[in-house]
Design an enzyme around this catalytic site. Sequence first.
Site, PDB file in Angstrom:
ATOM      1  CG  HIS A  39      -1.875   0.988   1.443  1.00 52.31           C
ATOM      2  ND1 HIS A  39      -1.735   2.013   2.526  1.00 52.31           N
ATOM      3  CD2 HIS A  39      -2.810   1.518   0.618  1.00 52.31           C
ATOM      4  CE1 HIS A  39      -2.766   2.798   2.317  1.00 52.31           C
ATOM      5  NE2 HIS A  39      -3.369   2.544   1.260  1.00 52.31           N
ATOM      6  NE  ARG A  40      -1.826   5.605   0.932  1.00 50.87           N
ATOM      7  CZ  ARG A  40      -2.125   6.365   2.356  1.00 50.87           C
ATOM      8  NH1 ARG A  40      -1.557   6.877   2.954  1.00 50.87           N
ATOM      9  NH2 ARG A  40      -3.470   6.130   2.209  1.00 50.87           N
ATOM     10  CD  GLU A  66      -2.573   2.285  -3.350  1.00 52.89           C
ATOM     11  OE1 GLU A  66      -3.606   2.913  -3.324  1.00 52.89           O
ATOM     12  OE2 GLU A  66      -1.532   2.393  -2.617  1.00 52.89           O
ATOM     13  CG  ASP A  68      -2.490   7.136  -3.699  1.00 54.09           C
ATOM     14  OD1 ASP A  68      -4.055   6.749  -3.695  1.00 54.09           O
ATOM     15  OD2 ASP A  68      -1.752   6.457  -2.937  1.00 54.09           O
ATOM     16  CG  HIS A  81      -2.970   9.058   0.009  1.00 55.60           C
ATOM     17  ND1 HIS A  81      -3.772   9.899   0.845  1.00 55.60           N
ATOM     18  CD2 HIS A  81      -3.804   7.949  -0.426  1.00 55.60           C
ATOM     19  CE1 HIS A  81      -4.653   9.361   1.054  1.00 55.60           C
ATOM     20  NE2 HIS A  81      -4.912   8.159   0.556  1.00 55.60           N
ATOM     21  CD  GLU A 140      -6.923   5.230  -4.285  1.00 55.44           C
ATOM     22  OE1 GLU A 140      -7.695   6.213  -3.869  1.00 55.44           O
ATOM     23  OE2 GLU A 140      -6.228   4.422  -3.561  1.00 55.44           O
ATOM     24  CE  LYS A 142      -6.210   8.875  -3.045  1.00 57.99           C
ATOM     25  NZ  LYS A 142      -7.009   8.327  -2.212  1.00 57.99           N
ATOM     26  CG  ASP A 265       0.385   0.970   5.632  1.00 58.02           C
ATOM     27  OD1 ASP A 265      -0.122   1.236   4.426  1.00 58.02           O
ATOM     28  OD2 ASP A 265       0.021   2.029   6.561  1.00 58.02           O
TER      29      ASP A 265
END
Length: 273
Positions: A39-40, A66, A68, A81, A140, A142, A265
């Site tokens: 995640h990120r 992942e 944004d 993000h 993603e 955003k 994370d």
Amino acid sequence: MKHTIFGPMLAFTLFFCLLQVVFVPKSAGEVRKIFTIAHRGASGYAPENTIIAFDKAVEMKADYIEMDVQRSKDGKLVIIHDTTVNRTTNGAGAVKDLTFDELQHLDAGGWKGEHFSGERIPLFEEVLARYKGKIGILIELKAPELYPGIEEEVVKKLKKYNLDKNESESIIIQSFNFKSMRKMKQLLPHIPIGVLISRQENATKQSIKDFSAYADYYNPSIDLLTEELVLTAKSEGMKVLSWTVRSPETAEFLLGHNIDAIATDYPDYVLAQ
């Protein structure tokens, strides 16, 4: 005589093994693959949405990173993000109001620790070029409502790197903006599309059925996840990705459900289970 006996015995053995393959339930000893989504990037260990976080995710053998995607004032697609730079850089202001040059002069790592100082906000294209073929990429969009036409711009970049066909499902695209995801499915019919779900009103049987008309992934927050929700999404032909793991206990909870992917994370919390 030995050859006469051996032939029937071999045939019987092969037949018995075939029966075992056909009739043993899949649940017996089945190894179920759940994709680990960094995640990120590996954002528990490095500043989110930076190259060092993505590199760490590759090192930790996550299945996907992942990230944004937003757009600078002068039209560059960038990875960050929040819709402002305030939290994750030493600057201030909305992403859409800053040029790429202004964004590049910000420190996007120092907030996580002095040894991360100097990390920059990456270009979307930079990430595609660096990680294509090395790890899956979950994109993603955003707040795409702030950036008219961003869907077409993302598609253009994916096509540039031959990532628009997606035979190996190396690219997934998701957003909280459902209208944007319907558009992305039209633009990229071969790319899996995910809808991010954080509200109970989007977790009803009817809403799940509606999403299945264009979405391949149903991605609820952990707060909404139930076995019934998973079964409903899967009955409509969608895979399920839940988010976000920040503790080993949360990882254990999500792994107890019949889902397809977990955003975390800390990739090792999922991989170690």
